[in-house]
Design a protein around this motif. Structure first.
Motif, PDB file in Angstrom:
ATOM      1  N   LEU A 132      13.131  -5.296  -5.928  1.00  0.00           N
ATOM      2  CA  LEU A 132      13.652  -3.996  -5.491  1.00  0.00           C
ATOM      3  C   LEU A 132      12.533  -2.971  -5.329  1.00  0.00           C
ATOM      4  O   LEU A 132      12.467  -2.251  -4.328  1.00  0.00           O
ATOM      5  N   GLU A 133      11.641  -2.906  -6.294  1.00  0.00           N
ATOM      6  CA  GLU A 133      10.536  -1.947  -6.255  1.00  0.00           C
ATOM      7  C   GLU A 133       9.580  -2.269  -5.103  1.00  0.00           C
ATOM      8  O   GLU A 133       9.160  -1.367  -4.371  1.00  0.00           O
ATOM      9  N   ARG A 134       9.242  -3.536  -4.934  1.00  0.00           N
ATOM     10  CA  ARG A 134       8.323  -3.906  -3.846  1.00  0.00           C
ATOM     11  C   ARG A 134       8.953  -3.653  -2.485  1.00  0.00           C
ATOM     12  O   ARG A 134       8.255  -3.276  -1.546  1.00  0.00           O
ATOM     13  N   ASN A 135      10.257  -3.869  -2.350  1.00  0.00           N
ATOM     14  CA  ASN A 135      10.937  -3.568  -1.097  1.00  0.00           C
ATOM     15  C   ASN A 135      10.867  -2.062  -0.808  1.00  0.00           C
ATOM     16  O   ASN A 135      10.517  -1.653   0.289  1.00  0.00           O
ATOM     17  N   LEU A 136      11.181  -1.251  -1.811  1.00  0.00           N
ATOM     18  CA  LEU A 136      11.204   0.200  -1.614  1.00  0.00           C
ATOM     19  C   LEU A 136       9.820   0.733  -1.237  1.00  0.00           C
ATOM     20  O   LEU A 136       9.676   1.474  -0.267  1.00  0.00           O
ATOM     21  N   GLN A 137       8.804   0.347  -1.996  1.00  0.00           N
ATOM     22  CA  GLN A 137       7.464   0.904  -1.779  1.00  0.00           C
ATOM     23  C   GLN A 137       6.636   0.107  -0.771  1.00  0.00           C
ATOM     24  O   GLN A 137       5.952   0.696   0.063  1.00  0.00           O
ATOM     25  N   GLY A 138       6.700  -1.213  -0.833  1.00  0.00           N
ATOM     26  CA  GLY A 138       5.838  -2.051  -0.012  1.00  0.00           C
ATOM     27  C   GLY A 138       6.367  -2.346   1.374  1.00  0.00           C
ATOM     28  O   GLY A 138       5.612  -2.777   2.246  1.00  0.00           O
ATOM     29  N   ILE A 139       7.667  -2.132   1.592  1.00  0.00           N
ATOM     30  CA  ILE A 139       8.251  -2.350   2.914  1.00  0.00           C
ATOM     31  C   ILE A 139       8.604  -1.004   3.539  1.00  0.00           C
ATOM     32  O   ILE A 139       8.028  -0.595   4.530  1.00  0.00           O
ATOM     33  N   PHE A 140       9.545  -0.290   2.954  1.00  0.00           N
ATOM     34  CA  PHE A 140      10.022   0.958   3.571  1.00  0.00           C
ATOM     35  C   PHE A 140       9.125   2.152   3.276  1.00  0.00           C
ATOM     36  O   PHE A 140       9.113   3.116   4.033  1.00  0.00           O
ATOM     37  N   GLY A 141       8.344   2.088   2.213  1.00  0.00           N
ATOM     38  CA  GLY A 141       7.428   3.179   1.903  1.00  0.00           C
ATOM     39  C   GLY A 141       6.023   2.968   2.439  1.00  0.00           C
ATOM     40  O   GLY A 141       5.174   3.837   2.301  1.00  0.00           O
ATOM     41  N   GLU A 142       5.774   1.828   3.057  1.00  0.00           N
ATOM     42  CA  GLU A 142       4.426   1.482   3.521  1.00  0.00           C
ATOM     43  C   GLU A 142       4.232   1.830   4.990  1.00  0.00           C
ATOM     44  O   GLU A 142       5.004   1.396   5.843  1.00  0.00           O
ATOM     45  N   GLY A 143       3.185   2.601   5.283  1.00  0.00           N
ATOM     46  CA  GLY A 143       2.899   2.999   6.656  1.00  0.00           C
ATOM     47  C   GLY A 143       2.049   2.007   7.431  1.00  0.00           C
ATOM     48  O   GLY A 143       2.032   2.032   8.657  1.00  0.00           O
ATOM     49  N   ASP A 144       1.351   1.131   6.749  1.00  0.00           N
ATOM     50  CA  ASP A 144       0.468   0.164   7.402  1.00  0.00           C
ATOM     51  C   ASP A 144       1.245  -1.120   7.703  1.00  0.00           C
ATOM     52  O   ASP A 144       1.704  -1.802   6.783  1.00  0.00           O
ATOM     53  N   GLU A 145       1.381  -1.441   8.980  1.00  0.00           N
ATOM     54  CA  GLU A 145       2.189  -2.608   9.370  1.00  0.00           C
ATOM     55  C   GLU A 145       1.636  -3.914   8.804  1.00  0.00           C
ATOM     56  O   GLU A 145       2.401  -4.778   8.384  1.00  0.00           O
ATOM     57  N   ALA A 146       0.336  -4.077   8.763  1.00  0.00           N
ATOM     58  CA  ALA A 146      -0.248  -5.316   8.234  1.00  0.00           C
ATOM     59  C   ALA A 146       0.091  -5.480   6.753  1.00  0.00           C
ATOM     60  O   ALA A 146       0.461  -6.582   6.315  1.00  0.00           O
ATOM     61  N   LEU A 147       0.003  -4.404   5.988  1.00  0.00           N
ATOM     62  CA  LEU A 147       0.360  -4.476   4.564  1.00  0.00           C
ATOM     63  C   LEU A 147       1.859  -4.726   4.398  1.00  0.00           C
ATOM     64  O   LEU A 147       2.271  -5.516   3.538  1.00  0.00           O
ATOM     65  N   ARG A 148       2.666  -4.071   5.222  1.00  0.00           N
ATOM     66  CA  ARG A 148       4.116  -4.266   5.177  1.00  0.00           C
ATOM     67  C   ARG A 148       4.451  -5.737   5.465  1.00  0.00           C
ATOM     68  O   ARG A 148       5.264  -6.348   4.788  1.00  0.00           O
ATOM     69  N   ARG A 149       3.796  -6.316   6.442  1.00  0.00           N
ATOM     70  CA  ARG A 149       4.028  -7.715   6.814  1.00  0.00           C
ATOM     71  C   ARG A 149       3.638  -8.657   5.663  1.00  0.00           C
ATOM     72  O   ARG A 149       4.336  -9.614   5.367  1.00  0.00           O
ATOM     73  N   THR A 150       2.507  -8.375   5.011  1.00  0.00           N
ATOM     74  CA  THR A 150       2.060  -9.199   3.886  1.00  0.00           C
ATOM     75  C   THR A 150       3.088  -9.182   2.757  1.00  0.00           C
ATOM     76  O   THR A 150       3.437 -10.225   2.207  1.00  0.00           O
ATOM     77  N   VAL A 151       3.566  -7.999   2.416  1.00  0.00           N
ATOM     78  CA  VAL A 151       4.579  -7.892   1.358  1.00  0.00           C
ATOM     79  C   VAL A 151       5.859  -8.616   1.778  1.00  0.00           C
ATOM     80  O   VAL A 151       6.463  -9.338   0.983  1.00  0.00           O
ATOM     81  N   ALA A 152       6.270  -8.454   3.029  1.00  0.00           N
ATOM     82  CA  ALA A 152       7.490  -9.113   3.516  1.00  0.00           C
ATOM     83  C   ALA A 152       7.391 -10.629   3.377  1.00  0.00           C
ATOM     84  O   ALA A 152       8.369 -11.287   2.991  1.00  0.00           O
ATOM     85  N   GLU A 153       6.228 -11.193   3.670  1.00  0.00           N
ATOM     86  CA  GLU A 153       6.052 -12.639   3.537  1.00  0.00           C
ATOM     87  C   GLU A 153       6.190 -13.091   2.090  1.00  0.00           C
ATOM     88  O   GLU A 153       6.615 -14.206   1.827  1.00  0.00           O
ATOM     89  N   GLU A 154       5.860 -12.217   1.160  1.00  0.00           N
ATOM     90  CA  GLU A 154       5.933 -12.543  -0.261  1.00  0.00           C
ATOM     91  C   GLU A 154       7.338 -12.367  -0.838  1.00  0.00           C
ATOM     92  O   GLU A 154       7.720 -13.099  -1.748  1.00  0.00           O
ATOM     93  N   ILE A 155       8.110 -11.393  -0.333  1.00  0.00           N
ATOM     94  CA  ILE A 155       9.381 -11.074  -1.005  1.00  0.00           C
ATOM     95  C   ILE A 155      10.641 -11.432  -0.230  1.00  0.00           C
ATOM     96  O   ILE A 155      11.724 -11.472  -0.813  1.00  0.00           O
ATOM     97  N   PHE A 156      10.546 -11.679   1.082  1.00  0.00           N
ATOM     98  CA  PHE A 156      11.730 -11.985   1.886  1.00  0.00           C
ATOM     99  C   PHE A 156      11.759 -13.449   2.303  1.00  0.00           C
ATOM    100  O   PHE A 156      10.720 -14.012   2.654  1.00  0.00           O
ATOM    101  N   HIS A 157      12.948 -14.018   2.313  1.00  0.00           N
ATOM    102  CA  HIS A 157      13.124 -15.315   2.959  1.00  0.00           C
ATOM    103  C   HIS A 157      12.931 -15.110   4.457  1.00  0.00           C
ATOM    104  O   HIS A 157      13.198 -14.028   4.986  1.00  0.00           O
ATOM    105  N   GLU A 158      12.504 -16.142   5.150  1.00  0.00           N
ATOM    106  CA  GLU A 158      12.306 -16.079   6.605  1.00  0.00           C
ATOM    107  C   GLU A 158      13.574 -15.630   7.316  1.00  0.00           C
ATOM    108  O   GLU A 158      13.530 -14.887   8.286  1.00  0.00           O
ATOM    109  N   ASP A 159      14.746 -16.062   6.813  1.00  0.00           N
ATOM    110  CA  ASP A 159      16.029 -15.747   7.455  1.00  0.00           C
ATOM    111  C   ASP A 159      16.781 -14.597   6.778  1.00  0.00           C
ATOM    112  O   ASP A 159      17.989 -14.458   6.928  1.00  0.00           O
ATOM    113  N   ALA A 160      16.050 -13.750   6.042  1.00  0.00           N
ATOM    114  CA  ALA A 160      16.684 -12.624   5.343  1.00  0.00           C
ATOM    115  C   ALA A 160      17.408 -11.712   6.330  1.00  0.00           C
ATOM    116  O   ALA A 160      17.080 -11.662   7.510  1.00  0.00           O
TER     117      ALA A 160
END
Length: 129
Positions: free
Chosen positions: A8-36
């Motif tokens: 929950l915390e990584r989604n809030l800060q690392g996905i929706f709170g993150e302005g850098d697309e490359a960093l957002r993508r890296t976090v998404a690969e770590e916390i989301f299933h491919e078919d989320a």
């Protein structure tokens, strides 16, 4: 395995709170299933790539806004959880409030549901810098 509160915390800060697309993508690969799936009042977005894209669109609307949890994450059996938060400009009263609800599978987010909670309490403290 990553716990629900951390997801929950990584989604809030690392996905929706993150302005850098490359960093957002890296976090998404770590916390989301491919078919989320991400469901919010204005639409449903399927797949990790689409979630990263729409998070960037949302972030671009208010690039200076910060997200601040207003209560600890609530967890159900390490399968689901929710986090209540506010968002706004640092040093000012929160502009809006919401709740993220996730369903996890094998330590990653399978589904996230965003509920807007209306206007924040007018006595809420300012958003931290």
């Amino acid at each position: 395995m990553v716990d629900i509160a951390t997801l929950l915390e990584r989604n809030l800060q690392g996905i929706f709170g993150e302005g850098d697309e490359a960093l957002r993508r890296t976090v998404a690969e770590e916390i989301f299933h491919e078919d989320a799936v991400f469901v919010e009042p204005h639409g449903t977005y399927r797949g990790r790539e689409e979630i990263v894209r729409i998070a960037g669109v949302i972030r671009a609307m208010h690039p200076e806004f910060k997200y601040t949890p207003i209560a600890p994450a609530e967890v159900l059996h390490e399968e689901a959880g929710r986090m209540r938060w506010v968002s706004g400009s640092p040093g000012k009263a929160p502009s809006y409030a919401g709740t993220d609800f996730i369903v996890a599978r094998d330590g990653r987010i399978a589904a996230i549901y965003l509920f807007f909670d209306g206007q924040p309490d007018p006595t809420s403290p300012p958003i931290p810098a």
